[in-house]
Design a protein around this motif. Structure first.
Motif, mmCIF file in Angstrom:
data_model
loop_
_atom_site.group_PDB
_atom_site.id
_atom_site.type_symbol
_atom_site.label_atom_id
_atom_site.label_comp_id
_atom_site.label_asym_id
_atom_site.label_seq_id
_atom_site.Cartn_x
_atom_site.Cartn_y
_atom_site.Cartn_z
ATOM 1 N N GLU A 98 0.832 -1.206 0.000
ATOM 2 C CA GLU A 98 0.000 0.000 0.000
ATOM 3 C C GLU A 98 0.869 1.260 0.000
ATOM 4 O OE1 GLU A 98 -3.282 2.268 2.792
ATOM 5 O OE2 GLU A 98 -3.111 0.081 2.932
ATOM 6 N N TYR A 113 -6.723 5.245 -3.961
ATOM 7 C CA TYR A 113 -6.861 4.052 -4.796
ATOM 8 C C TYR A 113 -5.889 2.956 -4.387
ATOM 9 C CZ TYR A 113 -9.983 6.719 -7.774
ATOM 10 O OH TYR A 113 -11.048 7.449 -8.244
ATOM 11 N N ALA A 116 -7.698 1.055 -1.759
ATOM 12 C CA ALA A 116 -8.787 0.246 -2.305
ATOM 13 C C ALA A 116 -8.251 -0.989 -3.024
ATOM 14 C CB ALA A 116 -9.624 1.095 -3.257
ATOM 15 N N ILE A 117 -7.170 -0.815 -3.797
ATOM 16 C CA ILE A 117 -6.605 -1.947 -4.545
ATOM 17 C C ILE A 117 -6.066 -3.002 -3.598
ATOM 18 C CG2 ILE A 117 -4.742 -2.625 -6.113
ATOM 19 C CD1 ILE A 117 -5.064 0.141 -7.450
ATOM 20 N N LYS A 119 -6.863 -3.459 -0.475
ATOM 21 C CA LYS A 119 -7.968 -4.051 0.295
ATOM 22 C C LYS A 119 -8.633 -5.160 -0.511
ATOM 23 C CE LYS A 119 -12.179 -2.851 2.817
ATOM 24 N NZ LYS A 119 -13.124 -1.777 3.210
ATOM 25 N N THR A 120 -8.664 -4.974 -1.850
ATOM 26 C CA THR A 120 -9.303 -5.964 -2.720
ATOM 27 C C THR A 120 -8.423 -7.202 -2.933
ATOM 28 O OG1 THR A 120 -10.449 -4.189 -3.901
ATOM 29 C CG2 THR A 120 -10.331 -6.331 -4.998
ATOM 30 N N PHE A 121 -7.115 -6.995 -3.132
ATOM 31 C CA PHE A 121 -6.258 -8.120 -3.535
ATOM 32 C C PHE A 121 -5.238 -8.546 -2.480
ATOM 33 C CE2 PHE A 121 -7.226 -5.890 -7.641
ATOM 34 C CZ PHE A 121 -8.136 -6.832 -8.112
ATOM 35 N N THR A 125 -1.544 -8.347 -4.666
ATOM 36 C CA THR A 125 -1.733 -7.144 -5.486
ATOM 37 C C THR A 125 -0.704 -7.024 -6.607
ATOM 38 O OG1 THR A 125 -2.758 -5.935 -3.679
ATOM 39 C CG2 THR A 125 -1.775 -4.623 -5.437
ATOM 40 N N LEU A 136 -8.450 -5.353 -12.248
ATOM 41 C CA LEU A 136 -8.607 -4.074 -11.538
ATOM 42 C C LEU A 136 -10.058 -3.589 -11.559
ATOM 43 C CD1 LEU A 136 -5.391 -2.148 -12.710
ATOM 44 C CD2 LEU A 136 -5.917 -2.882 -10.372
ATOM 45 N N GLU A 138 -12.419 -5.151 -10.581
ATOM 46 C CA GLU A 138 -13.060 -5.637 -9.354
ATOM 47 C C GLU A 138 -12.940 -4.632 -8.207
ATOM 48 O OE1 GLU A 138 -11.485 -9.484 -8.325
ATOM 49 O OE2 GLU A 138 -11.444 -10.152 -10.424
ATOM 50 N N VAL A 139 -12.039 -3.625 -8.377
ATOM 51 C CA VAL A 139 -11.813 -2.650 -7.307
ATOM 52 C C VAL A 139 -12.899 -1.590 -7.357
ATOM 53 C CG1 VAL A 139 -10.208 -0.965 -6.338
ATOM 54 C CG2 VAL A 139 -9.329 -3.045 -7.430
ATOM 55 N N LEU A 142 -12.940 2.266 -9.389
ATOM 56 C CA LEU A 142 -11.999 2.414 -10.498
ATOM 57 C C LEU A 142 -12.748 2.353 -11.822
ATOM 58 C CD1 LEU A 142 -8.757 0.343 -9.712
ATOM 59 C CD2 LEU A 142 -9.074 2.805 -9.638
#
Length: 742
Positions: A98, A113, A116-117, A119-121, A125, A136, A138-139, A142
């Protein structure tokens, strides 16, 4: 942000020891985008924060790094780690990823962002960005446009990161990575794989040796065509550094084979390929021996005799005007001095030669006086700044270096004055012509108008030029140019020990100068010692204490150590380390390879830098060091010149310099070791040249056996060249044309 680092004593002593430091980059404190210098915060494995600084292009928060460098104490910022080299790894933790993405390293991803990225992957990542960036979408938040921007930025950044890692695997440092990438960009890997020898000629600071190491790691074999062709250019550059203009083909093949570590058949093949490529050429000597040349040096050797013969063949020349004027009534000249002045007036081209103290300066001053009375447009010049400065002091007229006279154009990469734009002067007087090499001679004579008069002044018994050729001696040996030899000693009177000792050596005798009466000082001393370590220690004590106390000379500015070689206990490298530590300790400094330079260090330029207007052999003092700008400033006679740290290979500390590098200079006091360990360099003209550099005090330290070896060895190291023969041929043709024109 600017910084001049005064290191404390412990830091200065620790500067010689390289250490390692690993950790994760926390934040950027300062960054200079122009040169890559950054100050960063690093978290090590124990959770301790450190301040690090250095040229760290592309380093961003969140990255893992392995650093090599040293600790130092800054006057304002305290203890920090100065990085000399580094390698990078991408972060593996959620927090690190991050921080890396939010640092601005990837266009389109800011802190929002990045959060967020990740947190998603999570920890996947970076893997997803590398191999499945379509995910991406899925974020949350975005859009298509931002996703496309991020994918493009990540791909471009990945290519550069992979290229940097690839170069590191080839042993290319980050500093050279930046240079290579700036030239070749994304094609850098292709260049390195196909022909890394391009780096030797196209990237500043990378020569054949470094390119060869890179090529070997890239899997390119010793007999690969690109290595063979580049190797010929390297061999030609090496023989040029030894003073040769050319070399017999058989000898060159042997040199090439040794340098490239290849069999003779491959050396022949390499030369053939280089000739086909136009980087080498063969020209037969009068006895039909094939001689190998750099194309540029062959052109110079062919052109100089033509330039000189055309100049000498002018029936009318401006220098004739000085014959209309006589010496002043109260002047006292010897017959040979008056004859030298007359020769300068009678001939468009003439040479005045002789040893120290024979009145060369007196003759030059009389020529200058008469030229002024005759209203001639006159210029005085010399090959080096120090020689020009001394010429100005002795004649009272401004003298220029030849480079400044000809004026270098950094855009066109050539001298302003030449055939198409000649110099405006009617009379030229050039001093220290023994230092004049072939390319500079051609550049000068190209710029001289027909009808001008040129007077060359120099000591033919000194060492030849550092550059290729032996121009002065070839001119004299050709017997085509008027030569005035001055032999009667005047300077400082016959009682001068320096002058007498130098003339003894030049005549083939060991100096035998009686000691000064008790309580009086002399200007020449010979301290007989055999042990190199004892000699080195004695030189250190004399420079630091004894000479300043007894004679009042400043140890840094007025005392110069001259030595035959760079290597050994009494070579320049070790003597400079000794003297630097005593004369200039604990000041602001920076490391360049194995050397450390300090503010206040006496330094010498060891290569021509036309863009800066500073040339081989010029000496100066480091005025300031600016780490934030990765630069330093040197004060020369010509002015203050700024260098980048990566340009430090152009200079060397100069408390001790070789006799060869001292040519054209004169110092108030000279200390010179002569030992049997210098046997490879012990020649009469080397000892003679070193002794004649001393103006007021000369101290010879060494064994009688070594001095005897030098005095007996009057055989000059041969320099392969056909210049003398070309002089003879060009002047024969000129005389024939003049006869037919009558």
């Amino acid at each position: 942000m600017s910084e001049d680092l005064p290191l404390n004593q412990n830091a200065a002593q620790g500067a010689l020891t390289e250490l390692s430091l690993r950790g994760k980059i926390e934040k950027i404190i300062y960054a200079n985008e122009d040169n890559g210098f950054q100050v960063l915060s690093l978290l090590d494995a124990e959770g301790e924060l450190h301040c690090i600084c250095g040229t760290l292009p592309g380093i961003t928060p969140g990255q893992g790094v392995e650093l090599t460098g040293r600790w130092e104490n800054h006057k304002d910022y305290g203890r920090r780690f100065r990085v000399s080299s580094f390698s990078v790894s991408l972060p593996t933790t959620v927090e690190g990823i991050e921080k890396y993405l939010s640092s601005g390293a990837i266009k389109g991803i800011g802190a929002k962002y990045a959060k967020a990225i990740v947190k998603t992957f999570g920890t996947e990542t970076l893997e997803i960005l590398n191999n499945a960036s379509a995910r991406l979408k899925e974020v949350p938040g975005l859009g298509k446009k931002r996703i496309a921007e991020i994918r493009k930025a990540w791909k471009n950044g990945a290519e550069k990161r992979n290229l940097q890692i690839y170069m590191q695997s080839l042993g290319i440092t980050n500093a050279y990575f930046s240079k290579i990438y700036n030239i070749y960009g994304d094609s850098s890997a292709e260049v390195l794989q196909e022909n890394p020898y391009r780096l030797a000629s196209e990237v500043d600071g990378i020569g054949f040796v470094m390119a060869d190491k890179i090529a070997a790691k890239a899997g390119i074999g010793k007999i690969a065509p690109q290595r063979l062709v580049s190797g010929v250019s390297y061999a030609l550059s090496q023989i040029r550094l030894s003073g040769h203009v050319c070399m017999p083909k058989e000898d060159f093949i042997n040199v090439l084979g040794e340098l490239l570590e290849i069999e003779q058949e491959y050396a022949f093949s390499a030369l053939d390929q280089a000739i086909t490529a136009g980087t080498a050429v063969i020209f037969p000597a009068p006895d039909q021996t094939p001689m190998v040349y750099e194309p540029g040096l062959l052109r110079c050797e062919q052109e100089l005799p033509l330039l000189l013969s055309h100049l000498a063949g002018c029936r009318k020349h401006y220098g004739e005007r000085i014959l209309r004027h006589k010496p002043l009534p109260d002047s006292r000249f010897s017959d040979e001095q008056l004859s030298a002045v007359e020769q300068a007036g009678k001939n468009p081209l003439s040479i005045i030669t002789g040893g120290p103290g024979v009145g060369k300066t007196t003759v030059v001053s009389e020529i200058v006086r008469r030229a002024r009375v005759a209203n001639l447009n006159l210029v005085l010049a010399a090959p080096t700044g120090r020689a020009a400065k001394r010429m100005s002091e002795t004649t009272g007229e401004t003298a220029l270096t030849l480079h400044r006279l000809l004026k270098w154009d950094p855009i066109q990469r050539q001298f302003v004055h030449g055939k198409n734009n000649p110099l405006p002067y009617q009379l030229y007087v050039l001093d220290e012509v023994s230092m004049l090499d072939l390319p500079l001679s051609v550049a000068f004579f190209r710029a001289v108008r027909p009808g001008a008069t040129v007077v060359l002044v120099g000591d033919a018994d000194q060492l030849p030029s550092v550059g290729p050729g032996s121009v002065l001696n070839d001119m004299i040996a050709s017997r085509q140019i008027a030569v005035s030899r001055l032999t009667k000693i005047f300077r400082q009177g016959n009682g001068s020990g320096i002058i007498r000792a130098a003339h003894d050596v030049n005549a083939g005798y060991i100096p035998d100068i009686p000691p000064a009466p008790n309580g009086e000082t002399a200007d020449f001393y010979w301290i007989e010692k055999d042990d190199p370590e004892e000699v080195a220690s004695l030189i250190e004590r004399m420079v630091i204490e004894r000479i300043p106390k007894r004679f009042g000379f400043d140890p840094r500015d007025e005392i110069q150590v001259l030595t035959p070689m760079n290597r050994g206990i009494c070579g320049t490298v070790q003597l400079n380390e000794r003297l630097q530590s005593k004369l200039n300790p604990n000041t602001a400094g920076f490391r360049a390879g194995e050397r450390i330079f300090h503010v206040g260090d006496k330094v010498m330029q060891i290569s021509n830098n036309y863009d800066k207007g500073i040339f081989n052999g010029e000496m100066g003092t480091i005025l300031s060091i600016h780490h934030a700008e990765s630069s330093f400033t040197i004060r020369f006679d010509a002015g203050d010149i700024e260098y980048k740290f990566q340009e430090a290979d152009q200079i060397t500390t100069a408390y001790a310099v070789t006799v060869h590098k001292s040519q054209g200079s004169e110092f108030p006091a000279v200390v010179m070791p002569i030992l049997t360990q210098h046997y490879m360099m012990l020649q009469r003209n080397l000892l003679y040249t070193g002794m004649t550099r001393a103006k007021k005090l000369m101290i010879l330290v060494g064994s009688r056996k070594a001095v005897s070896m030098a005095v007996r060895n009057s055989i000059r190291e041969p320099r392969h060249s056909l210049l003398r023969e070309r002089f003879e041929e060009a002047f024969r043709k000129m005389y024939k044309i003049l006869e037919n024109g009558k």
